[in-house]
Design a protein around this motif. Structure first.
Motif, PDB file in Angstrom:
ATOM      1  N   ASP A   8       6.827  -9.019   2.408  1.00 28.53           N
ATOM      2  CA  ASP A   8       6.330  -7.684   2.192  1.00 28.53           C
ATOM      3  C   ASP A   8       7.340  -6.970   0.977  1.00 28.53           C
ATOM      4  O   ASP A   8       8.228  -7.678   0.463  1.00 28.53           O
ATOM      5  CB  ASP A   8       6.710  -6.863   3.364  1.00 28.53           C
ATOM      6  N   SER A  42       1.218  -6.866   2.264  1.00 29.09           N
ATOM      7  CA  SER A  42       1.556  -5.438   2.611  1.00 29.09           C
ATOM      8  C   SER A  42       0.829  -5.096   3.820  1.00 29.09           C
ATOM      9  O   SER A  42       0.020  -5.725   4.385  1.00 29.09           O
ATOM     10  CB  SER A  42       1.073  -4.423   1.503  1.00 29.09           C
ATOM     11  N   GLU A 293      11.561  -8.729   3.944  1.00 35.67           N
ATOM     12  CA  GLU A 293      11.240  -7.256   3.857  1.00 35.67           C
ATOM     13  C   GLU A 293      12.724  -6.652   3.365  1.00 35.67           C
ATOM     14  O   GLU A 293      13.818  -7.297   3.854  1.00 35.67           O
ATOM     15  CB  GLU A 293      10.636  -6.533   5.031  1.00 35.67           C
TER      16      GLU A 293
END
Length: 381
Positions: A8, A42, A293
């Protein structure tokens, strides 16, 4: 070695594409003959359109819109010409994103989701019959009141005047005027969280502080959203009576609630993205999965990218490595989610200079590249 790289974004520092490129470069430095597949992901937040543009073959259309303080900002919609149902993908963060404001500008009592309504209308004008709205990373806490105003539904106070923008003004909400100019399109909210609109786990309590709300603001906003939810239930035909408690209603400062009130439905953002980009097939062909992330913490395990990827890897018996700016999840909890190992940029830089957080924010791509090279030395055949 077949390595699937599917991170991400690293919020505030790297897009998902940039993070994937950095990891791939580092692995290639150490193991140039390995087969690397990059699938930036995403969960509905920033990077939603970027993640889908290539795999869907959609057409990106620029749309001027407004940021959370009403200033002009560039947006876009992604149009996919499905013969059965022409579909548009819209990223709420392009108009409502926290990244569009400086820390001093963050105040969810006044920020508005109006700009997202502009994007929705553009999608309708371009012929979409289904609009999928990626939710996440917002600076707003107005339950979509600004968005509703932009599409033709204006919240009014007891005197019949239009409310000012922002979540704080909703405490005076009494009724709605107008009807949505959406031509009956199907609405899908691609959510990154399953929080309800109000209460202890609602939008204001959980996410308000990171948007600039202090404790007094949180209490005001939660009460304001509760009042506005009752107005939506009474004023929008077909609005679910249990709106404030619905999972996903609290996504993106309550934008989920507004979309549900308009007759939309919620869908897991990561599940939607992974289906559209063919993640399952890529996992089936991989020997190792690397995801990541900005902050790997308890929220990561509630419907976000890392949780989705790690769970899918676990189901296939694949090792899954998480790279993050910071890691705040315990090993046992991470392992239960399917994570084999975790590595933090803060730890990597802290060991070198003692200024881990500062360096992680300033040099994230370099850090990811060096960690990935070290991983290749450990994992590559």
């Amino acid at each position: 070695m077949r390595v699937l790289i599917c991170p991400d974004k690293f919020a505030g520092t790297l897009t998902a594409v940039e993070a994937a490129d950095a990891v791939a470069a580092g692995w290639h430095d150490q193991a140039p003959h390995d087969q690397l597949t990059r699938l930036p992901l995403s969960d509905g937040g920033p990077g939603f359109v970027d993640a889908l543009a290539g795999p869907t073959g959609g057409r990106r259309v620029a749309v001027p819109t407004l940021d959370p303080l009403g200033r002009p900002v560039d947006g876009e919609i992604l149009l996919v010409d499905d013969p059965a149902t022409p579909t548009a993908y819209v990223e709420s963060a392009q108009a409502c994103g926290l990244h569009l404001l400086t820390p001093a500008e963050r105040d969810p009592k006044h920020t508005t989701s109006y700009g997202l309504g502009v994007l929705l209308l553009a999608a309708v004008e371009h012929g979409a019959r289904r609009v999928v709205v990626g939710l996440g990373g917002s600076a707003t806490n107005d339950a979509g009141a600004g968005m509703l105003t932009a599409i033709g539904v204006t919240p009014l106070d007891t005197a019949g005047y239009a409310l000012p923008y922002g979540g704080g003004a909703l405490a005076a909400a009494e009724s709605l005027e107008g009807s949505p100019r959406l031509r009956g399109v199907e609405l899908v909210a691609a959510t990154d969280v399953d929080n309800p609109l109000t209460g202890l786990h609602g939008a204001s309590n959980v996410y308000g502080p990171q948007k600039g709300a202090d404790r007094g603001d949180v209490l005001l906003l939660d009460a304001a959203l509760e009042r506005f939810a009752s107005v939506l239930v009474a004023g929008l035909p077909g609005c679910p009576p249990q709106l404030p408690a619905l999972p996903g209603a609290g996504a993106a400062g309550g934008l989920g609630a507004a979309l549900l009130a308009l007759g939309g439905r919620c869908e897991s953002g990561i599940a939607l993205v992974t289906r559209l980009i063919g993640l399952d097939a890529a996992l089936d062909a991989a020997d190792l999965v690397i995801t990541g992330e900005g902050s790997f913490d308890h929220q990561s395990l509630r419907g976000k990218v890392v949780a989705g990827v790690a769970g899918a890897a676990r189901d296939r018996g694949l090792p899954c490595v998480v790279l993050a700016g910071q890691v705040a999840t315990g090993r046992r909890e991470a392992a239960a989610a399917g994570v084999t190992e975790t590595y933090a940029l803060v730890d990597h830089f802290g060991g070198e200079t003692g200024g881990g957080l500062e360096q992680a924010l300033a040099r994230p791509a370099e850090g990811l590249r060096r960690i990935a090279a070290r991983l290749a030395g450990q994992w590559s055949r």
